[in-house]
Design a protein around this motif. Structure first.
Motif: not given
Length: 461
Positions: A402-422
């Motif tokens: 559950x923790x691995x799924x939460x951590x990976x999903x969080x990064x994937x969704x937020x990265x797409x949303x934030x459009x960070x130059x990173x």
């Protein structure tokens, strides 16, 4: 207090107009507002302009429910728009000089030197820009420094600006326009990263995901909503609403406390992203991690002062049941979770009876609720409760999954949303470090205060 003639509000992007304008669906919490024939005529497209008492009543109701927001450039002028700028500072003469250059020579400016180690440098900058200097003999922290300046303000409005902020020419005028609402106590802009100051990967992450950046959409600031607090790194406030100002016992979280006290007193607080202020974010890893942890230490003092507002997550009863059966990870978990969501959707559809396509609307609302419950559960596992999660992962395979799924999903969704130059890898590392540092601060404050109140989720209808 009545909204004045000419006051314009526009429906929030999530507010739905149903049945040809006979009802509105939206707000926080989501509700159905049925409009009378007279009220329907006041709604022009997605805006309401106050022309009489009925229009003022409808616009006020829409503001209170979060279904609509004021249109800043269409609001009537205030009778007395005078304001004073108060800048708390400790050292940082370079940043102070940069800020005062953007303030200009129009409004009176009070620079509060909070016991600088090199006060002569701060005094020289204040004198060069014609600002009034108030030097404190003892360091009191941001709350005490702002209060010291506030006590010397004689204008109807005060603008608090931190020394590491840069103002755009329209920042203060845009925020001041909102005070055509007589119930408004405070308005804050969107805090963005200072252009040209992102030399490190941490700085680039912070520019995309700063704790001070409340997003791209306007909002009423209220506990339990997507914008539940407001930073006073830059803010415009009505002086007579502030009373004694900030709580000087708080070295961190004093802005959240002030915001919530104003709301408890019946005032409105407004977030206006069209107004922007640039903030010089911390660029070094150690400084950045320390600041995130310091933010977390404000949790316990806030829990003591506002136990009804502070919670790391707020679940509906059905949402609690939904995530619980999923976390159990049994063969029957997915069918049980689907059953919970289905029963919930049917209950919502009954409440929407009389509107067009109530079951379709109910499914959409339930899906939004599912997404919110999963997002908050993810935050609990990886941010607020991570020490417990880390211990639990050593003994539970299900919790590890559950923790691995939460951590990976969080990064994937937020990265797409934030459009960070990173790149995604460094973004993901920064995201997890952000959560670990903040969560560590929350736990330190809770243990020091001998209370877990700031760590308890709230279940509410």
């Amino acid at each position: 207090m009545t909204l004045p003639a000419g006051f314009v509000v526009e429906l929030d992007r999530h507010t739905r107009v149903l049945d040809g304008g006979r009802a509105l669906l939206g707000g926080h919490p989501t509700r159905l507002l049925r409009l009378t024939p007279r009220a329907r005529r006041l709604l022009t497209g997605r805006t309401v302009t106050v022309r009489d008492a009925a229009g003022a009543l409808l616009a006020d109701r829409l503001l209170d429910t979060g279904m609509a927001h004021p249109v800043a450039d269409a609001l009537p002028p205030r009778p007395d728009p005078r304001y004073t700028v108060v800048v708390p500072v400790r050292d940082r003469p370079r940043q102070l000089d940069r800020l005062l250059a953007t303030v200009g020579s129009g409004p009176p400016v009070i620079v509060v030197d909070d016991a600088s180690r090199h006060p002569e440098a701060v005094a020289a900058v204040a004198a060069r820009h014609g600002a009034r200097l108030l030097a404190l003999p003892v360091n009191t922290g941001p709350a005490g420094a702002r209060n010291a300046g506030l006590r010397r303000v004689t204008t109807p409005y005060v603008v608090f600006v931190d020394s590491d902020v840069v103002l755009a020419p329209d920042t203060v005028p845009t925020l001041l326009a909102h005070f055509a609402d007589p119930a408004l106590a405070m308005a804050v802009p969107r805090i963005t990263g200072l252009p040209g100051t992102a030399p490190t990967w941490i700085a680039r992450y912070e520019n995309a995901r700063s704790s001070l950046d409340l997003g791209a959409h306007p909002a009423a600031v209220r506990p339990g909503t997507p914008v539940s607090w407001a930073s006073t790194a830059c803010t415009v406030a009505r002086v007579d609403a502030l009373k004694d100002g900030f709580d000087e016992r708080m070295r961190v979280g004093e802005d959240v406390d002030l915001c919530w006290r104003l709301i408890e007193d019946g005032w409105r607080v407004r977030y206006e992203p069209r107004a922007r202020a640039a903030h010089e974010h911390r660029a070094r890893l150690g400084d950045w991690l320390l600041r995130k942890a310091v933010y977390g230490t404000g949790a316990h003092p806030l829990a003591e002062r506002h136990p009804e507002f502070i919670a790391p997550a707020v679940f509906a009863p059905w949402g609690t049941a939904f995530v619980t059966v999923l976390l159990l990870q049994r063969r029957w978990s997915l069918p049980a979770a689907a059953a919970v969501a289905g029963v919930t959707a049917l209950g919502i559809a009954r409440k929407l009876d009389g509107t067009g396509h109530p079951h379709l609307l109910a499914l959409r609302l339930t899906a939004n609720g599912v997404a919110g419950a999963l997002s908050q559960t993810s935050a609990l596992l990886t941010r607020h409760w991570w020490p417990l999660t880390a211990v639990g992962c050593t003994v539970s395979r299900r919790l590890r999954r559950a923790t691995l799924a939460a951590a990976l999903a969080d990064v994937a969704l937020e990265y797409r949303h934030d459009r960070a130059r990173l790149d995604p890898v460094r973004y993901g590392v920064a995201r997890r470090l952000d959560d670990l540092a903040y969560g560590a601060g929350v736990w330190c404050s809770a243990l020091k205060g001998r209370s877990l109140a700031a760590l308890k989720p709230r279940v509410t209808r």
